[in-house]
Scaffold this motif. Structure first.
Motif, mmCIF file in Angstrom:
data_model
loop_
_atom_site.group_PDB
_atom_site.id
_atom_site.type_symbol
_atom_site.label_atom_id
_atom_site.label_comp_id
_atom_site.label_asym_id
_atom_site.label_seq_id
_atom_site.Cartn_x
_atom_site.Cartn_y
_atom_site.Cartn_z
ATOM 1 N N ASP A 193 -3.873 5.356 -6.643
ATOM 2 C CA ASP A 193 -4.750 5.597 -5.502
ATOM 3 C C ASP A 193 -4.532 7.004 -4.946
ATOM 4 O O ASP A 193 -3.439 7.335 -4.479
ATOM 5 C CB ASP A 193 -4.451 4.548 -4.422
ATOM 6 C CG ASP A 193 -5.450 4.562 -3.289
ATOM 7 O OD1 ASP A 193 -6.105 5.599 -3.061
ATOM 8 O OD2 ASP A 193 -5.576 3.531 -2.615
ATOM 9 N N ASP A 241 -14.967 8.026 0.555
ATOM 10 C CA ASP A 241 -14.387 8.906 1.578
ATOM 11 C C ASP A 241 -13.621 10.090 0.979
ATOM 12 O O ASP A 241 -12.972 10.835 1.700
ATOM 13 C CB ASP A 241 -13.453 8.109 2.499
ATOM 14 C CG ASP A 241 -12.271 7.511 1.763
ATOM 15 O OD1 ASP A 241 -12.400 7.240 0.552
ATOM 16 O OD2 ASP A 241 -11.221 7.320 2.396
ATOM 17 N N LEU A 242 -13.697 10.269 -0.336
ATOM 18 C CA LEU A 242 -13.019 11.387 -0.986
ATOM 19 C C LEU A 242 -14.046 12.299 -1.641
ATOM 20 O O LEU A 242 -15.158 11.875 -1.974
ATOM 21 C CB LEU A 242 -12.050 10.870 -2.050
ATOM 22 C CG LEU A 242 -10.830 10.101 -1.537
ATOM 23 C CD1 LEU A 242 -10.067 9.502 -2.702
ATOM 24 C CD2 LEU A 242 -9.928 10.997 -0.709
ATOM 25 N N HIS A 298 -5.366 8.245 -2.230
ATOM 26 C CA HIS A 298 -5.141 8.290 -0.789
ATOM 27 C C HIS A 298 -3.664 8.480 -0.453
ATOM 28 O O HIS A 298 -3.331 8.804 0.683
ATOM 29 C CB HIS A 298 -5.645 6.999 -0.124
ATOM 30 C CG HIS A 298 -7.132 6.905 -0.061
ATOM 31 N ND1 HIS A 298 -7.855 6.166 -0.965
ATOM 32 C CD2 HIS A 298 -8.024 7.459 0.792
ATOM 33 C CE1 HIS A 298 -9.135 6.258 -0.673
ATOM 34 N NE2 HIS A 298 -9.273 7.034 0.382
ATOM 35 N N ASN A 354 0.804 -1.223 0.000
ATOM 36 C CA ASN A 354 0.000 0.000 0.000
ATOM 37 C C ASN A 354 0.835 1.271 0.000
ATOM 38 O O ASN A 354 0.555 2.217 0.737
ATOM 39 C CB ASN A 354 -0.966 -0.004 1.192
ATOM 40 C CG ASN A 354 -1.931 -1.163 1.137
ATOM 41 O OD1 ASN A 354 -2.452 -1.493 0.068
ATOM 42 N ND2 ASN A 354 -2.160 -1.802 2.257
ATOM 43 N N PHE A 378 -13.836 7.175 -4.603
ATOM 44 C CA PHE A 378 -14.018 6.493 -3.328
ATOM 45 C C PHE A 378 -15.027 7.277 -2.490
ATOM 46 O O PHE A 378 -15.080 8.509 -2.564
ATOM 47 C CB PHE A 378 -12.693 6.387 -2.565
ATOM 48 C CG PHE A 378 -11.710 5.435 -3.179
ATOM 49 C CD1 PHE A 378 -11.930 4.073 -3.132
ATOM 50 C CD2 PHE A 378 -10.556 5.904 -3.796
ATOM 51 C CE1 PHE A 378 -11.019 3.184 -3.693
ATOM 52 C CE2 PHE A 378 -9.644 5.032 -4.350
ATOM 53 C CZ PHE A 378 -9.879 3.674 -4.302
ATOM 54 N N ASN A 381 1.383 2.688 -3.084
ATOM 55 C CA ASN A 381 1.016 3.216 -4.393
ATOM 56 C C ASN A 381 2.142 3.056 -5.410
ATOM 57 O O ASN A 381 2.288 3.860 -6.318
ATOM 58 C CB ASN A 381 0.610 4.694 -4.303
ATOM 59 C CG ASN A 381 -0.428 5.066 -5.348
ATOM 60 O OD1 ASN A 381 -1.258 4.243 -5.698
ATOM 61 N ND2 ASN A 381 -0.405 6.300 -5.821
#
Length: 195
Positions: free
Chosen positions: A108, A160-161, A110, A96, A158, A98
């Motif tokens: 991603d 949450d964005l 995030h 994770n 997403f 990216n």
């Protein structure tokens, strides 16, 4: 070359990174279509579409072997709208981050390096090409040959964005079928490989 991923390759921006420069219109592909082009060229190289010596009567000459495709099947490896995360990189050393987390390109938002991952350097292009071939082979129906692939620029959001913040990814659409060679003319009926 360093390639923009699909959506980012807009307004004549051309290539990116150290090899910046506007690519001529006939060459101006983004990373996703460059990957598809390379994979489709592999089909031409592997499936007897090269030159065959002496395929006519008389002195040997070069000519192409006629071929056609039947039983074409379209395969879209997708679940929940994000096919890339179905194919994690088994050799990923930092999870994770990216950076090559998946065999297919997935950028991603995030992560802090989101903008950097829109410009894909040659080594990453090689990695994502190899990943595309792995996914192509994993999804090949039994008894069918790879015919072609389209890699449209896919994106989504997403929950949450904010709604204007997108992730970008591979979204391959494969076609497989049965390749039949014919050394006689006229050709039998041809089923065109879809793109």
């Amino acid at each position: 070359m360093h390639w923009w991923w699909g959506f980012f390759n807009t307004n004549g921006r051309g290539t990116c990174g150290p090899s910046t420069g506007v690519v001529p219109p006939n060459v101006g592909r983004a990373a996703n279509t460059e990957l598809a082009s390379e994979a489709n060229n592999r089909f031409l190289a592997l499936n007897n579409t090269g030159l065959f010596i002496g395929c006519t009567a008389g002195p040997p000459i070069n000519c192409q072997i006629p071929w056609y495709v039947v039983n074409v099947e379209i395969v879209i490896p997708e679940m929940f709208g994000i096919p890339a995360i179905l194919y994690p990189n088994p050799n990923d050393d930092v999870l994770n981050d990216n950076c090559r987390d998946y065999l297919l390109y997935f950028n991603d938002p995030h992560f802090d390096n989101f903008d950097d991952k829109a410009c894909i350097p040659p080594d990453d292009m090689d990695f994502y090409y190899d990943g595309l071939i792995d996914v192509m082979n994993d999804n090949r129906p039994s008894g069918r040959d790879f015919i072609s692939v389209n890699v449209p620029n896919k994106w989504g959001t997403f929950s949450d964005l904010p709604p204007n913040v997108f992730f970008y990814e591979h979204g391959p659409v494969f076609s497989y079928g049965t390749i039949i060679e014919s050394l006689v003319n006229p050709y039998p009926s041809i089923e065109t490989p879809p793109m």
